[in-house]
Design a protein around this motif. Structure first.
Motif, short mmCIF file in Angstrom:
data_model
loop_
_atom_site.label_atom_id
_atom_site.label_comp_id
_atom_site.label_asym_id
_atom_site.label_seq_id
_atom_site.Cartn_x
_atom_site.Cartn_y
_atom_site.Cartn_z
N ALA B 127 0.83 -1.20 0.00
CA ALA B 127 0.00 0.00 0.00
C ALA B 127 0.87 1.25 0.00
O ALA B 127 0.58 2.22 -0.72
CB ALA B 127 -0.94 -0.01 1.21
N VAL B 128 1.95 1.21 0.79
CA VAL B 128 2.85 2.38 0.80
C VAL B 128 3.47 2.56 -0.60
O VAL B 128 3.54 3.67 -1.12
CB VAL B 128 3.94 2.22 1.88
CG1 VAL B 128 4.90 3.39 1.83
CG2 VAL B 128 3.30 2.13 3.25
N ALA B 190 9.45 0.30 6.57
CA ALA B 190 9.51 1.09 7.79
C ALA B 190 8.14 1.65 8.15
O ALA B 190 7.71 1.59 9.30
CB ALA B 190 10.53 2.22 7.64
N ILE B 191 7.44 2.17 7.15
CA ILE B 191 6.11 2.75 7.41
C ILE B 191 5.15 1.65 7.87
O ILE B 191 4.40 1.82 8.84
CB ILE B 191 5.57 3.44 6.14
CG1 ILE B 191 6.49 4.59 5.73
CG2 ILE B 191 4.15 3.94 6.36
CD1 ILE B 191 6.58 5.69 6.74
N ALA B 192 5.21 0.49 7.17
CA ALA B 192 4.33 -0.61 7.57
C ALA B 192 4.61 -1.02 9.00
O ALA B 192 3.69 -1.30 9.78
CB ALA B 192 4.51 -1.79 6.61
N LEU B 194 5.84 0.88 11.37
CA LEU B 194 5.35 1.93 12.27
C LEU B 194 3.85 1.80 12.46
O LEU B 194 3.32 1.96 13.56
CB LEU B 194 5.69 3.32 11.71
CG LEU B 194 7.12 3.80 11.93
CD1 LEU B 194 7.32 5.15 11.26
CD2 LEU B 194 7.43 3.91 13.42
N ILE B 195 3.14 1.51 11.37
CA ILE B 195 1.69 1.36 11.46
C ILE B 195 1.36 0.20 12.41
O ILE B 195 0.49 0.31 13.27
CB ILE B 195 1.07 1.10 10.07
CG1 ILE B 195 1.23 2.34 9.19
CG2 ILE B 195 -0.41 0.73 10.20
CD1 ILE B 195 0.80 2.14 7.76
N GLU B 196 2.11 -0.91 12.26
CA GLU B 196 1.85 -2.05 13.13
C GLU B 196 2.46 -1.88 14.50
O GLU B 196 2.13 -2.62 15.43
CB GLU B 196 2.39 -3.33 12.47
CG GLU B 196 1.72 -3.61 11.15
CD GLU B 196 1.88 -5.05 10.69
OE1 GLU B 196 2.77 -5.74 11.20
OE2 GLU B 196 1.10 -5.45 9.81
N GLY B 197 3.38 -0.90 14.63
CA GLY B 197 3.99 -0.66 15.93
C GLY B 197 4.94 -1.76 16.36
O GLY B 197 5.15 -1.98 17.54
N THR B 275 16.81 2.99 13.38
CA THR B 275 16.87 2.33 12.08
C THR B 275 15.66 2.72 11.22
O THR B 275 15.79 2.97 10.02
CB THR B 275 16.93 0.81 12.28
OG1 THR B 275 18.07 0.52 13.09
CG2 THR B 275 17.05 0.08 10.96
N VAL B 276 14.50 2.75 11.86
CA VAL B 276 13.30 3.15 11.13
C VAL B 276 13.46 4.58 10.61
O VAL B 276 13.13 4.88 9.45
CB VAL B 276 12.06 3.03 12.04
CG1 VAL B 276 10.87 3.72 11.41
CG2 VAL B 276 11.76 1.56 12.29
#
Lengths: 185, 661
Positions: B127-128, B190-192, B194-197, B275-276
């Motif tokens: 999706a990103v 990285a975004i995925a 972050l979304i999942e935490g 790292t993220v």
């Protein structure tokens, strides 16, 4: 969602905002930059007499240096160049062309090693009537040079009528410089 | 007709990207399997559409379809086929097509080979990808459409800037974009996450192959660009700190840091949020780089505004992609809990130092590139930043980095004992001193910088070899056992050593060429001889030659050493009538230890004299050889068993990689 995991304390959380804040600052600069079109960026000097400056000649080239007095009567072009500047190589044939057409072109050699500048001129040809060596960039500050290459059109009264930032292309010559030079006569 | 179909496919790709960027995200949040399953399908269709778009554009260039504005502006029927093809991406619109195509390619790879990623996570990653693709496709459709027609169609095109008509430069943009876009995949991971935490060792292992691939391609791309500048610009230099070069160098520096910090996440479950952040920053710099280069900005960042509509769109894209992800980071990253603690003297500590220095170096280059813009926005003062700034700021940062490199590689995880390393470090130091001594014996000293660079390059190479030897315990159990252990080392260990040796080789090459170059500028007539660093150069004169779309004066030089013929070199000044410009082709004899480099200048006066420049560049090949070795090491690391096992295999489903350690 964030309550499901263990959130950090507030000061620690603020730390994680730092990258976003930094980017906001950069973004703001970019936004301000967007409002200023480089090609039309009005130099504070346009319409004014050339600034006072006096430069020694380029070592090894022979001839005199360049100072404000040399620009008192135009029309002439002043081109700021450096051997380390790649776009200068791109625009060089246009300067050669102008010089061949009888236009007086003076050069300001900006923050450059004399040896490298000489090699540059020997290799690509030397379109300049006079070249002043601005080794520490002081004259560049007087002129408000943003970056090399830059080209200024000086009219017959020694006023700056136009400033071109970036490499001169064939269409810049035809559409801007040559008409302006004709006008400045 | 095909042009309109291409245009239509571009619109279709945009619609698909919108679907890919929204539905799977929504589906993953609600745990809806059907919506999640859309992601890979959309990614594959996206690749199909954009492959068609790309093919149509290449076809238009190859057959010189002058009803297409882009072809007229950038091509000419008299151009050789390879440059008609490379002309596709030698311009703003076409390069964007290449960009989105590579993005779709990576997306399709994630879709096909991502079999052992959790489905919801893969859907978020894709999706990103979709969102990035949608942004770029919108930018193309609204401001930079490659398929605009001209009516009536002109009879001839304006040609491609002759300086770009070169095999090195035909390959340079695709390699750079492979790098940039590969980092987009790391960013998507990285975004995925972050979304999942959740960021864990498995995540680090998933990201690693993409980062490695991107990094290797970018390394090669930068080296190609620098090599091109070396032989095409005709003045013996190889790096100019030009904004465009910096634009590709910044993501490389940040990507190198990312490559190293991801190891810490994988092995020790710490440095997670850092790292993220690096993954986000690396791609942000890639985006910035793409736009700096591709808005016709060859002189300065200012040309951002060359076309105001594009400028605003670009800024909006940057704000959404970078600002949005950094806000997401600020919101989600604090909940990423670091795992292992470590002492300052440890592998983690070494990698952290590496990261700090590389991040500072990145910031330095970024500052030098954007500073003129910022200063003007603040004060209206105009300044220019050239090589002097970078020499004074960037070089000093590299000194501690290179000193620490072999030491850091020898440290053990968690807590290391420097005293125990002392014998090995002593061996490396002694070998370095010996190498420097030998160097001083063979060559006249060329000043402190030359000595420092030579010492650092030798230190990195010797230290890396000592580290490898130590890892295989070569000093124990006899030669045969040691060699067996050496052969049995994982490929990633070899890759690390080779990459570091490559860096050392490049440092030696840069130092030698930068400080030991001999240059002679002469006016020569046919038959004249000159001496250059022990070589005897005879100028054989100039003759006219004709190429497919240029005419040239070709100067020929015979180079001898004593009685031995070393090389016959030809340097050309090429005139391109269509484009109305000239290029210089240097004549180069490349050797393992030196390049002989001759350039024909203009006629000097009327007596058959020509200006010529002769260079002797010691170790020039090492610069690109070192970079190529680094890129090859990246590819070798990609083939490591750990990654292959961890990597998705649709046919052979495995447990999640974290368990497969």
């Amino acid at each position: 969602m964030s309550t499901a995991t263990r959130p950090g304390s507030t000061p620690r959380r603020l730390l994680f905002l730092v990258p976003a804040v930094l980017f906001a600052v950069v973004g703001a600069f970019l936004a301000v930059g967007l409002t200023r079109d480089p090609a039309r960026l009005p130099s504070a000097l346009v319409g004014k007499p050339v600034p006072q400056f006096s430069l020694p000649p380029l070592e090894g080239r022979g001839g005199a240096g360049l100072s404000a007095a040399d620009l008192a009567s135009g029309p002439v072009l002043v081109n700021v160049f450096a051997s380390w500047c790649v776009p200068c190589r791109v625009e060089h044939p246009q300067l050669m062309r102008l010089a061949a057409q009888g236009v007086t072109v003076h050069g300001i050699n900006y923050k450059d090693e004399p040896k490298a500048a000489l090699a540059f001129l020997r290799d690509l040809g030397d379109p300049y009537a006079l070249v002043g060596a601005d080794r520490d960039g002081r004259a560049g500050i007087e002129w408000g040079v943003y970056g090399v290459p830059e080209t200024y059109v000086i009219d017959r009264d020694g006023r700056i009528t136009y400033r071109h930032v970036g490499p001169l292309m064939a269409h810049d010559l035809e559409q801007k410089l040559l008409p302006l030079l004709a006008e400045a006569r | 007709m095909s042009i309109e179909l291409g245009h239509y496919a571009l619109v279709l790709a945009f619609a698909l990207a919108l679907v890919q960027g929204t539905v799977p995200l929504w589906g993953a949040a609600r745990n809806d399997a059907a919506q999640i399953a859309i992601a890979p399908i959309a990614a594959l269709l996206q690749l199909a559409c954009l492959t068609f778009v790309f093919a149509v554009l290449i076809y238009a260039f190859v057959v010189s379809d002058f009803s297409v504005a882009l072809v007229v502006a950038n091509s000419h029927a008299a151009k050789p086929l390879i440059y008609r093809v490379s002309g596709v991406w030698g311009n703003h619109e076409g390069s964007l097509v290449l960009w989105v195509w590579i993005l779709a390619l990576f997306g399709a790879c994630v879709a096909l080979r991502g079999g052992n990623l959790p489905a919801a996570f893969r859907a978020r990653v894709l999706a990103v990808h979709g969102i990035i693709g949608a942004g770029f496709l919108a930018f193309m459709l609204f401001t930079s459409n490659p398929f605009l027609r001209l009516d009536p169609a002109p009879l001839a095109g304006r040609g491609l800037n002759p300086i770009l008509q070169d095999p090195g430069l035909a390959l340079h943009p695709p390699m750079l974009y492979l790098g940039y876009v590969g980092f987009a995949t790391a960013y998507a991971f990285a975004i995925a996450a972050l979304i999942e935490g959740r960021v864990d060792a498995a995540w680090a292992r998933w990201v690693r192959p993409w980062t490695l691939a991107a990094w290797s391609a970018l390394t090669l791309g930068i080296a190609l660009g620098s090599w091109w500048a070396y032989y095409e610009l005709g003045w013996g230099g190889f790096w100019f700190w030009d904004p465009v070069e910096n634009a590709s160098f910044m993501p490389w520096l940040a990507g190198t840091a990312l490559l190293h910090s991801a190891i810490v996440v994988e092995k020790r479950d710490t440095l997670k949020s850092w790292t993220v952040l690096l993954a986000i920053v690396t791609f942000s710099l890639s985006l910035l780089g793409t736009f700096l280069v591709r808005s016709g900005v060859l002189t300065s960042v200012h040309a951002f505004a060359v076309d105001p509509a594009r400028g605003v769109f670009i800024l909006a894209l940057l704000v959404v992609a970078i600002g949005g992800s950094l806000l997401l980071y600020a919101w989600r990253a604090p909940s990423l809990q670091g795992g292992g603690v470590f002492a300052p003297i440890s592998r983690e500590g070494g990698l952290l130092l590496n990261n700090l220095l590389l991040a500072t170096a990145t910031a330095t280059v970024l500052l030098g590139t954007l500073y003129p813009l910022a200063l003007e926005a603040l004060t209206g003062a105009k300044i220019s930043v050239g090589p002097p700034y970078f020499d004074a700021t960037f070089t000093p940062l590299m000194v501690p980095l290179l000193i620490a490199l072999p030491i850091g590689a020898m440290l053990s995880w968690k807590r290391a004992d420097l005293a125990a390393l002392a014998p090995r470090l002593g061996v490396a130091l002694a070998a370095t001193v010996a190498a420097v001594g030998l160097h001083l014996l063979l060559h006249a000293p060329r000043g402190f910088l030359a000595l420092l660079g030579f010492a650092l390059g030798s230190w990195v190479i010797v230290g890396s070899l000592v580290e490898l030897a130590g890892r295989a315990a070569l000093d124990r159990g006899g030669v045969a056992g040691g060699l067996r252990r050496l052969a049995g080392l994982p490929r990633s260990a070899w890759a690390m050593t080779l990459a570091h040796i490559g860096l050392g080789i490049a440092v030696l090459g840069i130092t030698a060429t930068g400080t030991g170059q001999s240059e002679r500028i002469l006016a020569m007539a046919a038959g004249d001889r000159a001496e250059l660093a022990g070589y005897d150069v005879t100028f054989e004169g100039v003759r006219p030659v004709e190429g497919p779309n240029y005419v040239a004066d070709q100067g020929r030089f015979t180079i001898r050493r004593g009685d031995r013929l070393i090389a016959v070199l030809a340097s050309e000044k090429r005139q391109f009538p269509v484009e109305g410009s000239t290029t210089t082709e240097a004549g180069i004899d490349t050797g393992l230890f030196r390049d002989l480099y001759v350039v024909l200048g203009d006629p000097a006066g009327r007596d058959g004299l020509w200006n010529v420049r002769l260079y002797h560049n010691p170790l020039a090949l090492w610069i690109w050889g070192g970079a190529a070795l680094m890129a090859a090491a990246g590819v070798l690391a990609l083939s490591d068993r750990r990654l292959r096992v961890g990597a998705p295999r649709p046919a052979r489903q495995r447990l999640v990689p974290a368990a497969a350690r």
